[in-house]
Design an enzyme around this catalytic site. Sequence first.
Site, short mmCIF file in Angstrom:
data_model
loop_
_atom_site.label_atom_id
_atom_site.label_comp_id
_atom_site.label_asym_id
_atom_site.label_seq_id
_atom_site.Cartn_x
_atom_site.Cartn_y
_atom_site.Cartn_z
N THR A 119 0.83 -1.21 0.00
CA THR A 119 0.00 0.00 0.00
C THR A 119 0.86 1.25 0.00
OG1 THR A 119 -1.68 1.22 1.23
CG2 THR A 119 -0.22 -0.15 2.53
N ARG A 120 0.30 2.32 -0.58
CA ARG A 120 0.96 3.63 -0.49
C ARG A 120 -0.03 4.66 0.06
NH1 ARG A 120 -1.27 4.71 -5.86
NH2 ARG A 120 -1.34 6.97 -5.68
N HIS A 168 -7.91 2.14 5.71
CA HIS A 168 -9.24 2.40 6.25
C HIS A 168 -9.92 1.04 6.51
CE1 HIS A 168 -8.48 6.56 5.46
NE2 HIS A 168 -8.26 6.32 4.18
N HIS A 188 -9.86 -1.67 3.78
CA HIS A 188 -8.57 -2.35 3.60
C HIS A 188 -8.40 -3.43 4.66
CE1 HIS A 188 -7.69 1.82 1.98
NE2 HIS A 188 -7.49 1.04 0.94
N ARG A 222 -6.89 -3.83 -7.74
CA ARG A 222 -7.48 -3.29 -8.97
C ARG A 222 -6.65 -2.07 -9.35
NH1 ARG A 222 -11.03 0.11 -9.94
NH2 ARG A 222 -12.42 -0.15 -11.69
#
Length: 568
Positions: A194-195, A199, A202, A288
Site C-alpha cells: 500500500t501507499r 481504512h 482495507h 485493482r
Amino acid sequence: MTLSNHAPIPELYVSHDSAQKLKVEAAQLPSWDLTARQVCDLELLMNGGFAPLRGFQSEADYNGTVENMRTADGTLWPMPVTLDVSEKFAEAVAPGQDIALRDAEGVILAILSISDKWVPNKSKEAEHVFGADDLAHPAVNYLHNVAGPVYLGGAITGIQPPVHYDFKARRDTPNELRAFFRKMGWRRIVAFQTRNPLHRAHQELTFRAAREAEANLLIHPVVGMTKPGDVDHFTRVRCYEAVLDQYPASTTHLSLLNLAMRMGGPREALWHAIIRKNHGLTHFIVGRDHAGPGKNSQGKDFYDPYAAQVLVAAHQKEIGIEMVDFKQMVYVQEKSQYYPVDEVPEGSTVLDISGTELRRRLREGLDIPDWFSFPQVVTELRRTSPPRAKQGFTVFFTGLSGSGKSTIANALMVKLMEMGGRPVTLLDGDVVRKHLSSELGFSKEHRDINIKRIGYVASEITKNGGIAICAPIAPYTATRRAVREMIEAFGAFIEVHVATSIEECERRDRKGLYKLAREGKIKEFTGISDPYEAPTKAELVVDTEGTDVDYCAQQVILKLESMGLIKA
C-alpha cells in the site's frame, strides 16, 4: 528442514572489516551523489530485495527488460534498474573503472564497477515499460525531465546501508523478515502492498485475503518515493500503527519497504511480486489498477484495471509466489458490515467513499463516518491535512515580460494582507534575481535553476502554512511542472497565466527590453528569440489588455474562494 522462504538470500555487502578498508580506498575514487530514487534502488540491490540483480543493469540486461521483461540470460525482470547520470559526469568515467556512490550527505554507500555506459532511447523505454510516452505519467515525466541522459551499468560492492532516522524498528531487510518468519514459525505469509493510509475496507480485505490463503499477514507499505501528491510516509506510518491493534495479535506484522515506485501498473505489480518473494513472502495481494498513476493526457486511465492481476497470475509459478486478487470491499448499510462488491445481497444500500471524496471531506473539514475509517486514522489525517482555509498555498503567475504579472501579484498581496490570517510573501522575478539568484545569467539552464529556487522557497512557505505569490516569466512547461510537484506535496498550487499578447507587451516595453532584443543586444529573450510555452491547464487565465489590475487581482481572489483556500 528450512523452508525456502526462511533461508537467507545473498546480499551484496562485504564484511565489516572489508567495508572499513574499502571506505578509505573509495574516498580516492570519482564519486556520484545519488538522487533520492537511486538511494532507494541501491538499498534494495544491496540487501537482496532486487535479487537476482547484482548491480545496476548492463545495457544488454536493460534492453531485454525494456523489450520483453527479461534480462539477457532470460531471467524475468519487468522494471529497468539503471544508474542515470549527467553528461558531464559520464564523460569523465569509462567502463572498467570503479566509482564511489554517495548519499546526499556525502557518505559512501557502495562502489560501482562500471561495465557499460550508454545513452538510452527514453521514448522507447517509456512506450515499452509504461505503455505510452506521455508526460502525464509521473515516471515518464521523471525519465525525460529529471533523470540524467546517460546510463551506467555494473556490479555493486555494498559498503553500508543508507541511514534512516525514522521508524527504525519497522524497517526490515529481506533477511531480517525471513529470520522473523522463521522465529515465529510462519510458513504462509500474504503481503499487502500500500501507499495510502489504511481504512476499514482495507482491513476487511486483508483479513479476508489472509483467511482465504490460510496465511499470516504482512502489511508492507512503500515508504520510498510514491506519486507526487500522495500522503507523506510519516503520516501514513502513524496511521498504520494506529490500526495494528485492530488485527489479531501474533498474526500480523508491519514492515516498511524503502522502494521508489514508478507507478508502472501491470509491470510494477509483477516487480512488486518479485520483491515480495525476495522478502520471504508466499502470497501477494494484487489490487485493482495496482500501482496505476491515474489519468493520461487524454483523461483516460493509463491501464486496464485488471491488467496487473492478469500479468501477475501469468507469471506467479515462475516467480514462486501466489497471487491473491484484491476484492473491492463496500459497506452494506442494512448489514452494518463490509462485503466484496460481487457478493452484496440484492436490494441493499451500498455506501462507499472514494479517495477523491475523502480528500474533499478532509479539505473542507467535513465529517468522515466511523464505518469508513478508524477514528485514530482520521485524527492523524486531520493533523496533517487541516481544512483548506487553514493550509498554506502558492499562487504562481507566469507570462511574458511586461504582461502585468508583477503588478497583479502586488495587488493580490495587498488584498490578502488586508484579509489577514496567514503571512503573505511575494517572490517577484526581479527581487529574486537580486537576493537569491544574483550569480545567474539568462541561459535556459540558469532560468530553470532560478525558477526551481523560487519553487523551493514557495514550497517551504506553503509547508509552514503561509501564502507564497510568485511572478517569474517561467517560460518552460517542464520547469513549471517540477515547481508544481514541489509545492503540491505541502498545499495547493494555483497557476495563473497572464495571457497578454506579445504585441501588447512590446507596445508597453516599460524597461526597453524588447527594443534591445529586437536589435539583437539581448540574446535568448522570451517571446523574441526564445520560446514561451504557454500553459494549457492553468487554474486561471487573465488578460491585462483593456482590464484594470484591480479586476485581475479580484479574479484570483474569487478563484481562491471557489477552491476553499480563503473564506468567503
